[in-house]
Design a protein around this motif. Structure first.
Motif, PDB file in Angstrom:
ATOM      1  N   MET A  33     119.771  47.288  30.011  1.00 31.56           N
ATOM      2  CA  MET A  33     119.439  48.696  29.862  1.00 31.56           C
ATOM      3  C   MET A  33     117.951  48.924  30.095  1.00 31.56           C
ATOM      4  SD  MET A  33     122.311  50.115  29.289  1.00 31.56           S
ATOM      5  CE  MET A  33     121.580  51.727  29.081  1.00 31.56           C
ATOM      6  N   GLU A  34     117.139  48.028  29.586  1.00 33.76           N
ATOM      7  CA  GLU A  34     115.691  48.179  29.727  1.00 33.76           C
ATOM      8  C   GLU A  34     115.263  48.115  31.186  1.00 33.76           C
ATOM      9  OE1 GLU A  34     111.611  46.297  27.752  1.00 33.76           O
ATOM     10  OE2 GLU A  34     113.526  45.237  27.579  1.00 33.76           O
ATOM     11  N   ALA A  35     116.014  47.373  31.995  1.00 29.28           N
ATOM     12  CA  ALA A  35     115.632  47.164  33.396  1.00 29.28           C
ATOM     13  C   ALA A  35     116.004  48.330  34.303  1.00 29.28           C
ATOM     14  CB  ALA A  35     116.292  45.888  33.923  1.00 29.28           C
ATOM     15  N   THR A  36     116.878  49.225  33.847  1.00 27.26           N
ATOM     16  CA  THR A  36     117.434  50.217  34.776  1.00 27.26           C
ATOM     17  C   THR A  36     116.383  51.069  35.474  1.00 27.26           C
ATOM     18  OG1 THR A  36     117.894  51.707  32.917  1.00 27.26           O
ATOM     19  CG2 THR A  36     119.685  50.296  33.671  1.00 27.26           C
ATOM     20  N   PRO A  37     115.429  51.704  34.761  1.00 25.18           N
ATOM     21  CA  PRO A  37     114.441  52.506  35.500  1.00 25.18           C
ATOM     22  C   PRO A  37     113.403  51.643  36.203  1.00 25.18           C
ATOM     23  CG  PRO A  37     114.630  53.190  33.176  1.00 25.18           C
ATOM     24  CD  PRO A  37     115.276  51.857  33.323  1.00 25.18           C
ATOM     25  N   GLY A  96     118.843  53.357  21.927  1.00 27.52           N
ATOM     26  CA  GLY A  96     117.514  53.929  22.008  1.00 27.52           C
ATOM     27  C   GLY A  96     116.898  53.984  23.387  1.00 27.52           C
ATOM     28  N   TYR A  97     117.630  53.554  24.424  1.00 23.49           N
ATOM     29  CA  TYR A  97     117.078  53.585  25.778  1.00 23.49           C
ATOM     30  C   TYR A  97     117.289  54.928  26.473  1.00 23.49           C
ATOM     31  CZ  TYR A  97     116.517  48.541  25.365  1.00 23.49           C
ATOM     32  OH  TYR A  97     116.134  47.291  24.966  1.00 23.49           O
ATOM     33  N   ILE A  98     118.000  55.829  25.825  1.00 23.43           N
ATOM     34  CA  ILE A  98     118.352  57.091  26.473  1.00 23.43           C
ATOM     35  C   ILE A  98     117.124  57.926  26.806  1.00 23.43           C
ATOM     36  CG2 ILE A  98     118.666  58.325  24.280  1.00 23.43           C
ATOM     37  CD1 ILE A  98     120.816  58.742  27.449  1.00 23.43           C
ATOM     38  N   GLU A  99     116.093  57.880  25.961  1.00 20.20           N
ATOM     39  CA  GLU A  99     114.919  58.718  26.199  1.00 20.20           C
ATOM     40  C   GLU A  99     114.211  58.317  27.486  1.00 20.20           C
ATOM     41  OE1 GLU A  99     112.378  58.930  22.790  1.00 20.20           O
ATOM     42  OE2 GLU A  99     114.067  59.173  21.416  1.00 20.20           O
ATOM     43  N   GLU A 100     114.042  57.018  27.704  1.00 23.29           N
ATOM     44  CA  GLU A 100     113.373  56.555  28.921  1.00 23.29           C
ATOM     45  C   GLU A 100     114.215  56.880  30.154  1.00 23.29           C
ATOM     46  OE1 GLU A 100     111.393  52.496  30.845  1.00 23.29           O
ATOM     47  OE2 GLU A 100     112.426  52.422  28.904  1.00 23.29           O
ATOM     48  N   ILE A 101     115.533  56.691  30.046  1.00 23.58           N
ATOM     49  CA  ILE A 101     116.418  56.991  31.174  1.00 23.58           C
ATOM     50  C   ILE A 101     116.396  58.481  31.481  1.00 23.58           C
ATOM     51  CG2 ILE A 101     118.842  57.069  31.895  1.00 23.58           C
ATOM     52  CD1 ILE A 101     119.224  54.412  30.406  1.00 23.58           C
ATOM     53  N   ASP A 102     116.508  59.325  30.443  1.00 24.26           N
ATOM     54  CA  ASP A 102     116.506  60.768  30.651  1.00 24.26           C
ATOM     55  C   ASP A 102     115.183  61.254  31.230  1.00 24.26           C
ATOM     56  OD1 ASP A 102     119.079  61.060  29.832  1.00 24.26           O
ATOM     57  OD2 ASP A 102     118.629  61.970  27.888  1.00 24.26           O
TER      58      ASP A 102
END
Length: 392
Positions: free
Chosen positions: A134-138, A188-194
């Protein structure tokens, strides 16, 4: 999940039509074994006494108790059971699946009942993503934004887009938001993705406004999660993105669902009022899927009201739905809101909505969510409906 291959399911529901539809579709899947279909006891928690399920499916329409209380009691009685809740409806095609795996993961968007099967599989199996993935996606350019056109229902002209994320996973292939956003929300990764989605969508809007100039510039809709709104830096982040891209605030539409408004209404009101003050447009998404819909329209400064696709699905064949949609449209107009109908798939639905007065809409009749390059092909067309070309 237990060692055996099949997923054992108990279905709890007090609405016969929904119950029959759920059981029929789940039982047709060889991986799913339906072991119970009765709601027993005043509190509705006795159904798992004889057989302990891997997944327990319940419905929001529970007698003498509301859904959150039912879920709480079920979790207390069977703490290791995965719960999938369905927001019930008299229309089998208008079910709203909400995965509850662990503590707070859910899928907010409306979906057809056959997709509940996949929701159950996910709930039973748990979330198969490592935090590192998840952390790697962006950071590793694995996220892709697709855009669904929003069109003028009179002439089929594109007026805006809704930004929808996809994950191009290096091993699993292209994944849709319901497959990973609930996990991102919980971890908690939703904020960075959004944030990445918003910034990319705003930059893309700037490119399209320059490439396809118009007296009525295109707008862009982006979705916010409950976690986003609790971020104290969100307002400044949106303001900075608009300024950097040279986009006028009124060309950005922020969409929120009722589930977002439920979490902290005071904080949400302050945030939405800030956006409203600088000119950002606000949209209430999936309108009509909860009893509190009208209350939110009254309290929050919405500019757009998005009619949930469950209403569109029944037009024009259901007189009751036609009357309800007419009332919704009249309410939107009286409150100076623009109505946007979701889920338009057929010409007769389009004609019904136009007759009622809806100005804008989106759905597969025009286009699904597609890549930016495909959107540019669509933007080059005078209309997304060939049957309208002779009328424009």
């Amino acid at each position: 999940m237990t060692d055996h291959a099949a997923i054992t399911v108990v279905v709890v529901d007090d609405h016969e039509m929904i119950l029959q539809s759920v059981v029929r579709l789940l039982a047709a899947d060889p991986q799913i074994v339906v072991v119970g279909t009765a709601l027993t006891g005043a509190q509705g928690v006795d159904v798992t006494k004889r057989v302990k399920p891997d997944v327990l499916v319940i419905d929001f329409h529970l007698p003498d108790m509301d859904a959150p209380e039912a879920i709480r009691q079920l979790r207390e009685a069977h703490c290791d059971v995965k719960v999938v809740t369905i927001s019930g409806s008299e229309r089998p095609g208008a079910l709203y699946a909400s995965i509850r795996a662990g503590s707070s993961a859910w899928v907010r968007k409306t979906r057809a009942i056959h997709e509940l099967r996949d929701a159950i599989r996910h709930a039973a199996a748990g979330w198969p993503f490592a935090n590192e993935e998840m952390e790697a996606t962006p950071k590793q350019d694995q996220l892709i934004v697709h855009y669904q056109p929003i069109v003028n229902l009179t002439d089929g002209r594109i007026v805006g887009f809704e930004a929808l994320v996809r994950w191009q996973h290096p091993e699993r292939g292209l994944m849709y938001p319901e497959s990973f956003l609930p996990y991102a929300e919980e971890t908690g990764y939703i904020e960075e993705i959004d944030r990445w989605i918003r910034e990319e969508a705003i930059r893309q809007l700037a490119r399209w406004q320059a490439q396809f100039p118009s007296e009525s510039p295109l707008w862009m809709s982006v979705n916010l999660s409950a976690s986003d709104i609790l971020d104290p830096l969100l307002f400044q982040s949106i303001s900075d993105s608009l300024e950097e891209a040279h986009i006028e605030p009124e060309h950005l539409v922020v969409e929120v669902t009722e589930s977002v408004l439920l979490d902290d209404s005071d904080t949400t009101m302050r945030f939405l009022s800030q956006l409203n003050a600088i000119g950002v447009k606000l949209a209430l998404d999936d309108f009509g899927t909860a009893f509190s819909s009208i209350s939110y329209v009254r309290r929050f400064p919405f500019d757009h009201l998005k009619l949930d696709l469950s209403f569109t699905a029944e037009l024009p064949n259901s007189i009751r739905s036609m009357l309800l949609v007419e009332e919704i449209w009249h309410m939107a107009v009286s409150l100076n809101m623009r109505g946007i109908a979701e889920g338009i798939e057929r010409i007769d639905q389009l004609e019904a909505l136009r007759d009622i007065g809806f100005e804008f809409g989106q759905g597969y009749l025009f286009s699904g969510a597609v890549s930016a390059a495909e959107c540019e092909v669509l933007l080059s067309r005078a209309t997304l409906l060939p049957t309208l070309e002779s009328k424009v």
